[in-house]
Design a protein around this motif. Sequence first.
Motif, short mmCIF file in Angstrom:
data_model
loop_
_atom_site.label_atom_id
_atom_site.label_comp_id
_atom_site.label_asym_id
_atom_site.label_seq_id
_atom_site.Cartn_x
_atom_site.Cartn_y
_atom_site.Cartn_z
N GLU A 19 21.96 50.87 1.27
CA GLU A 19 20.56 50.99 0.86
C GLU A 19 20.07 49.72 0.18
OE1 GLU A 19 20.40 54.46 -1.56
OE2 GLU A 19 20.71 55.85 0.13
N SER A 20 20.91 49.10 -0.62
CA SER A 20 20.55 47.85 -1.27
C SER A 20 20.32 46.76 -0.22
CB SER A 20 21.66 47.43 -2.23
OG SER A 20 21.36 46.19 -2.84
N LYS A 21 21.18 46.72 0.78
CA LYS A 21 21.02 45.74 1.86
C LYS A 21 19.70 45.96 2.60
CE LYS A 21 21.39 44.67 6.42
NZ LYS A 21 20.84 45.36 7.62
N LEU A 65 17.42 36.62 18.09
CA LEU A 65 16.79 36.18 16.85
C LEU A 65 17.80 35.65 15.83
CD1 LEU A 65 14.38 39.19 16.15
CD2 LEU A 65 13.95 37.15 17.53
N ALA A 66 17.35 34.64 15.10
CA ALA A 66 18.05 34.22 13.89
C ALA A 66 17.45 35.07 12.77
CB ALA A 66 17.81 32.73 13.63
N SER A 67 18.08 36.19 12.52
CA SER A 67 17.53 37.15 11.57
C SER A 67 18.24 37.01 10.22
CB SER A 67 17.70 38.57 12.10
OG SER A 67 19.03 39.02 11.88
N PRO A 68 17.66 37.61 9.17
CA PRO A 68 18.28 37.51 7.84
C PRO A 68 19.30 38.60 7.55
CG PRO A 68 16.12 38.47 7.64
CD PRO A 68 16.31 38.19 9.10
N HIS A 69 19.87 39.23 8.58
CA HIS A 69 20.83 40.31 8.33
C HIS A 69 22.01 39.84 7.48
CE1 HIS A 69 19.67 44.01 10.41
NE2 HIS A 69 19.04 43.24 11.28
N TRP A 107 22.99 41.17 3.71
CA TRP A 107 24.28 41.78 3.34
C TRP A 107 24.92 41.03 2.18
CZ3 TRP A 107 25.63 46.41 4.49
CH2 TRP A 107 25.32 47.00 5.72
N ARG A 108 24.86 39.70 2.23
CA ARG A 108 25.49 38.88 1.19
C ARG A 108 24.77 39.07 -0.16
NH1 ARG A 108 25.30 34.50 3.68
NH2 ARG A 108 27.45 34.56 4.44
N GLU A 109 23.46 38.96 -0.15
CA GLU A 109 22.71 39.02 -1.41
C GLU A 109 22.74 40.41 -2.02
OE1 GLU A 109 18.85 37.39 -0.61
OE2 GLU A 109 19.63 35.36 -0.29
#
Length: 253
Positions: free
Chosen positions: A92-94, A32-36, A40-42
């Motif tokens: 947790e934020s991620k 998958l092209a996932s938003p991990h 992490w960045r945001e």
Amino acid sequence: MPRMIVRQSRAPPPDPHRILSAGIFDVDGVLLASPHERAWREALTGFADPARFTTAIYQSQVAGKPRFSGALAALQALGVPNAAQRAEAYAESKQRRLEALIGAGAVSAFADALRFVNAVRTLGFPIAVASSSKNANDMIRRIPLDDHHSLFDVFGANVCGRDLPAGKPDPAIFLLAAAELPAVPEHCFVVEDAPAGIEAARAAGMAALGVARLHDATSLQAAGADLVVTSLDEVDLDQLSRGRLCRRIHEKS
């Protein structure tokens, strides 16, 4: 004169004579092209400048690792003060950001990966899916294969998100996947896109197939991949049917 320290891999050298008969797939970056990476960045806002979190940092320090380990490694790589004390809050934020992105539909499958999964199944190989991410199953359930089945349904064993004593590059997750198929580890190949995953596969005594979707073939080769491709369409299925992991040779017209 300072003493030179040479690191040696614990993994045995690849056996050119072994016969492969089972496959184990990572999820993020492989299927998958996932938003991990995006999550992490945001999620770095308030911890460090998100612009400093590059794809190179994600691949080398975070990808393939359990959430807390990835958070700690990222903060340390960015030089964040008190990284060990702040890693849990960052993790947790991620997670909150990732769940929001998944809910918004920011997940898609790589077409070559779906073709390869189907091809390996057609060969009669048992297959497993193995990701340290506790979100992996939610994501693969969102990928339809037909009117009644999703990508989640095709695997004979699923060890995604299990609580294990150690994450990649420790081989525990892949050894567990092999045990649940069941399959002999030496007869398994693992499809991975991160150096930590390649190292885990090698430590498990398995063949390692690296997918360099991010122009990172060099790091996957350095981690010990038996074969590195930029697309899973490059794998020679005829050779795989004979238990060998090889690149497909394009015939000249």
